[in-house]
Scaffold this motif. Structure first.
Motif, PDB file in Angstrom:
ATOM      1  N   VAL A 188       0.875  -1.187   0.000  1.00 47.58           N
ATOM      2  CA  VAL A 188       0.000   0.000   0.000  1.00 47.58           C
ATOM      3  C   VAL A 188       0.907   1.230   0.000  1.00 47.58           C
ATOM      4  CG1 VAL A 188      -1.701   1.326   1.329  1.00 47.58           C
ATOM      5  CG2 VAL A 188      -1.935  -1.149   1.157  1.00 47.58           C
ATOM      6  N   LEU A 189       1.986   1.142   0.765  1.00 42.84           N
ATOM      7  CA  LEU A 189       3.022   2.178   0.724  1.00 42.84           C
ATOM      8  C   LEU A 189       4.286   1.580   0.112  1.00 42.84           C
ATOM      9  CD1 LEU A 189       2.661   3.810   4.281  1.00 42.84           C
ATOM     10  CD2 LEU A 189       1.659   4.582   2.115  1.00 42.84           C
ATOM     11  N   LYS A 190       4.999   2.406  -0.598  1.00 42.54           N
ATOM     12  CA  LYS A 190       6.247   1.965  -1.224  1.00 42.54           C
ATOM     13  C   LYS A 190       7.412   2.532  -0.416  1.00 42.54           C
ATOM     14  CE  LYS A 190       8.688   2.263  -5.577  1.00 42.54           C
ATOM     15  NZ  LYS A 190       8.870   3.015  -6.791  1.00 42.54           N
ATOM     16  N   PRO A 191       8.350   1.666  -0.004  1.00 40.33           N
ATOM     17  CA  PRO A 191       9.469   2.154   0.826  1.00 40.33           C
ATOM     18  C   PRO A 191      10.180   3.342   0.185  1.00 40.33           C
ATOM     19  CG  PRO A 191       9.580  -0.234   0.579  1.00 40.33           C
ATOM     20  CD  PRO A 191       8.476   0.228  -0.315  1.00 40.33           C
ATOM     21  N   SER A 192      10.588   4.296   1.003  1.00 39.12           N
ATOM     22  CA  SER A 192      11.409   5.392   0.492  1.00 39.12           C
ATOM     23  C   SER A 192      12.823   4.880   0.257  1.00 39.12           C
ATOM     24  CB  SER A 192      11.463   6.534   1.506  1.00 39.12           C
ATOM     25  OG  SER A 192      10.178   6.834   1.975  1.00 39.12           O
ATOM     26  N   LYS A 193      13.180   3.865   1.052  1.00 38.31           N
ATOM     27  CA  LYS A 193      14.504   3.255   0.931  1.00 38.31           C
ATOM     28  C   LYS A 193      14.373   1.812   1.404  1.00 38.31           C
ATOM     29  CE  LYS A 193      18.507   3.998   3.568  1.00 38.31           C
ATOM     30  NZ  LYS A 193      18.346   3.010   4.398  1.00 38.31           N
TER      31      LYS A 193
END
Ligand SMILES: Nc1ncnc2c1ncn2[C@@H]1O[C@H](COP(=O)(O)OP(=O)(O)O)[C@@H](O)[C@H]1O
Ligand SMILES: [Mg+2]
Length: 281
Positions: free
Chosen positions: A55-60
């Motif tokens: 649902v969220l994509k890692p920033s890193k």
């Protein structure tokens, strides 16, 4: 194959408004286990969960499902979400259909199952959360607790390999909390990995195989329930509370009134047995 079903490597997440919610999270979740996340509000539990199923994509960093790095294209995400089901903390964010049957059947229909299979899965899921009598009821008119149970049925119907429950028992009455924990155990007995977050330290202590403590977007510590909740410094630093069962046991052990070799109790029944077997006067 690896015994870990879900892993994160150096996972960091920053919300669009600049909030750094997660900082280098390294996790390995073992297949078939019961796992609790604990930690104060804002420590990052929900954000980790939302990164688990894309649902969220890692920033890193990366999320790894069954040994494969998660890719953020439509096809991989569909596959990922079929296998990792998330029940959100607030059912209002999850439910969008007019009536209960429609709501719960939606996920199963998306899996392109035939009608008979859809119906049987919906019936089973609703029965599991004791909502079968509300099939035709408008979602809008359900109580908060009932909505929460429908949100759980929404995910059960997909038969995922991992189910992640964000604060599943918050705002449920004791009867339905117990019932939901029983459902988790039944799912787990079928080999499903069950992950939850909770503020209920008694639940985390007695139910989990493994406990992960979060603080300020990081993992403060992880370990067995006893390792976590017998660590007074950790409890203080992370604003947790010691489960009452363990506190009573530790006090009795300190006072020398019980056998020091007594097995550490995980629930009321085990504590009562120790009390009955000891010489308290
Ligand atoms: N949509 C959002 N936008 C900006 N910041 C957010 C958002 N959701 C959560 N946060 C922030 O991210 C941090 C972690 O929150 P969250 O993952 O919800 O913690 P928890 O589930 O442990 O209470 C907090 O500082 C919170 O304020
Ligand atoms: Mg949360």
């Amino acid at each position: 194959m690896s015994k870990y079903i879900l892993e994160t490597k150096d996972l960091s997440y920053k919300y669009p408004d600049g909030t750094r919610a997660l900082n280098n999270i390294n996790l390995k979740i073992e297949k078939g286990k019961k796992i609790s996340f604990v930690g104060v509000n804002g420590s990052g539990k929900s954000t980790v969960f939302l990164n688990f199923n894309g649902v969220l994509k890692p920033s890193k960093g990366t999320v790894i499902y069954k040994g494969n790095e998660v890719k953020y294209n439509h096809k991989s995400l569909l596959e990922l979400r079929k296998n990792i089901g998330i029940v959100f903390q607030d059912p209002e964010n999850q439910l969008f259909s007019a009536d209960v049957y429609q709501e719960v059947s939606f996920g199963a229909m998306n899996l392109k199952l035939d009608d008979t299979e859809v119906r049987s899965r919906v019936d089973e899921a609703l029965k599991n959360v004791e909502m079968q009598d509300y099939k035709d009821k408008a979602v809008h008119f359900l109580s908060y607790g009932q909505k929460k149970r429908v949100a759980i049925a929404d995910i059960l119907v997909m038969k995922p390999e991992i189910i992640v429950f964000d604060e599943p028992t918050s705002s449920l009455d004791p009867k339905h909390s117990k019932q939901i924990i029983q459902i988790f155990d039944e799912l787990n007995e079928k080999g499903i990995t069950v992950v939850l977050s909770t503020h209920d330290v008694e639940l985390a202590y007695s139910w989990s195989d493994h406990v992960i403590v979060m603080k300020d977007g990081e993992i403060a510590r992880e370990g067995t329930p006893y390792e976590i909740f017998s660590d007074d410094e950790l409890i203080n630093n992370c604003y947790l509370e010691k489960p009452l069962i363990l506190e009573i046991f530790e006090e009795l052990r300190k006072s020398g009134k019980i056998n020091t070799t007594a097995t550490i109790p995980r629930n009321k029944g085990e504590l009562f047995k120790i009390l009955m077997d000891s010489n308290l006067n």
